[in-house]
Design an enzyme around this catalytic site. Sequence first.
Site, mmCIF file in Angstrom:
data_model
loop_
_atom_site.group_PDB
_atom_site.id
_atom_site.type_symbol
_atom_site.label_atom_id
_atom_site.label_comp_id
_atom_site.label_asym_id
_atom_site.label_seq_id
_atom_site.Cartn_x
_atom_site.Cartn_y
_atom_site.Cartn_z
ATOM 1 N N GLU A 1 1.218 89.715 25.289
ATOM 2 C CA GLU A 1 0.768 89.226 24.181
ATOM 3 C C GLU A 1 -0.718 88.800 24.001
ATOM 4 O O GLU A 1 -1.132 88.310 25.303
ATOM 5 C CB GLU A 1 1.731 88.259 23.342
ATOM 6 N N CYS B 1 -7.201 84.481 22.798
ATOM 7 C CA CYS B 1 -6.211 83.979 23.979
ATOM 8 C C CYS B 1 -5.768 85.333 24.707
ATOM 9 O O CYS B 1 -5.019 85.959 24.058
ATOM 10 C CB CYS B 1 -5.199 83.009 23.580
ATOM 11 N N CYS C 1 5.195 86.074 34.188
ATOM 12 C CA CYS C 1 4.720 84.856 34.864
ATOM 13 C C CYS C 1 5.458 84.420 36.008
ATOM 14 O O CYS C 1 6.695 84.398 35.864
ATOM 15 C CB CYS C 1 4.156 83.572 33.871
ATOM 16 N N CYS D 1 6.568 76.802 34.898
ATOM 17 C CA CYS D 1 6.307 75.515 34.309
ATOM 18 C C CYS D 1 7.434 75.217 33.162
ATOM 19 O O CYS D 1 7.728 76.219 32.584
ATOM 20 C CB CYS D 1 4.900 75.641 33.741
ATOM 21 N N CYS E 1 6.913 75.609 29.364
ATOM 22 C CA CYS E 1 6.277 76.657 28.815
ATOM 23 C C CYS E 1 7.279 77.835 28.667
ATOM 24 O O CYS E 1 8.036 78.328 29.513
ATOM 25 C CB CYS E 1 5.100 77.167 29.763
ATOM 26 N N CYS F 1 0.148 77.158 21.926
ATOM 27 C CA CYS F 1 0.285 76.864 23.353
ATOM 28 C C CYS F 1 1.621 76.761 23.923
ATOM 29 O O CYS F 1 2.377 76.030 23.638
ATOM 30 C CB CYS F 1 -0.636 75.907 23.703
#
Length: 420
Positions: free
Chosen positions: A116, A129, A136, A140, A143, A393
């Site tokens: 994305e 962004c 990933c 985290c 997230c 975010c």
Amino acid sequence: MPIPGHIDPVPVPREVTAREDGRVDLIGLPRKQIAELFETAGLDAKAAKLRAKQVFHWLYHRGVTEFEAMTDIAKTMRPWLAERFVIGRPEVVEAQVSTDGTRKWLLCTADKQDFEMVFIPDADRGTLCVSSQVGCTLNCRFCHTGTMRLVRNLTPGEIVGQVMLARDALGEWPRGANDTRTGTMAGLDFDDEDEEAASAYTPDGRLLTNIVMMGMGEPLYNFDNVRDALKIVMDGDGLALSKRRITLSTSGVVPMMARAGEEIGVNLAVSLHAVTKEVRDEIVPINRKFGLEELLQACADYPGASNARRITFEYVMLKDKNDSDDDARELVRLIKQYRLPAKVNLIPFNPWPGAPYECSTPERIKRFAEIVFDAGISAPVRTPRGRDIDAACGQLKTAAERKSRAELDRLAEEKQAALG
């Protein structure tokens, strides 16, 4: 090198699948490499260098997507190029627009990997962004992207391609009599009827003014590809975006930070999010490998950091976890201890299904910001953008995990039918 997260990202477990037609995608390649490819394909060295310069200009300055549009290249040469090379863009699987104007694209690579990107328009800037990986590995806990597994690194072409696709969608290439592109690329309509106005394009007044490497993935675990892509983005003969308008965000891959400053030279943002080992170990697991002190020293040593080019610390506000007055005071103490030219972006936590945290209250965020600001450190509170389309975010996670490919194809067909 074992690190926290699902898998070790070095080496990346899945390689890029080659194109079935055998052609080479030129997007993401610098002039020198394009010239080498042309020479290998049969041109003499002088002709290869000249053609590479011409093609580079058409790719990155004019944004063309077909060799036939390269009007200063001989007509007989254009089919030769088309037989051997391709001008790629990520495939747009789905394009969404938030009520606040934020845009999110679900993109697909040539080997059918989804990722994305997000465009955030503001009154005085437009920020893209950009993602650096499919998935990933950092895990985290606040997230949503971190709940995905790492599939593979994005190539330089797939990273640069995001910027080019955004310019396609925003209509921000020079457009004149020779332009063959349509006004509906990337799922976004723009008016292309006024030919005279279109041909009078200048770099001033662009909608896309800034890039942040803050999308899916950890950029410093894909260092070579991110570096090579950003060098093309910053090339004065191509996309020509100043390094002062590009920010690379890391969760704290300390060994690569100095190289990023030396070899890329863009602004640095650090996903800090906590000021104690206990809390940061929990919410940013890479802290177990590269601790706070090591990270902050790397920030102090970052090449080019100054009061004019401050390091940005990203700090997501989690209720009763990292948002106390003592946390704010410790943040100030650490910044001053390491004499960091810094500002702090306070980010209200953006919820997602199954998230283990809640957002701090507005009153608590305001008090936290006041403590930091009163110590002489800028601490703006970021206004959440694109929450209604999961573009804020920490919310990025490919929609392909929520919708089947068949469903997305059906929705695309229905949209096309509605357009007539």
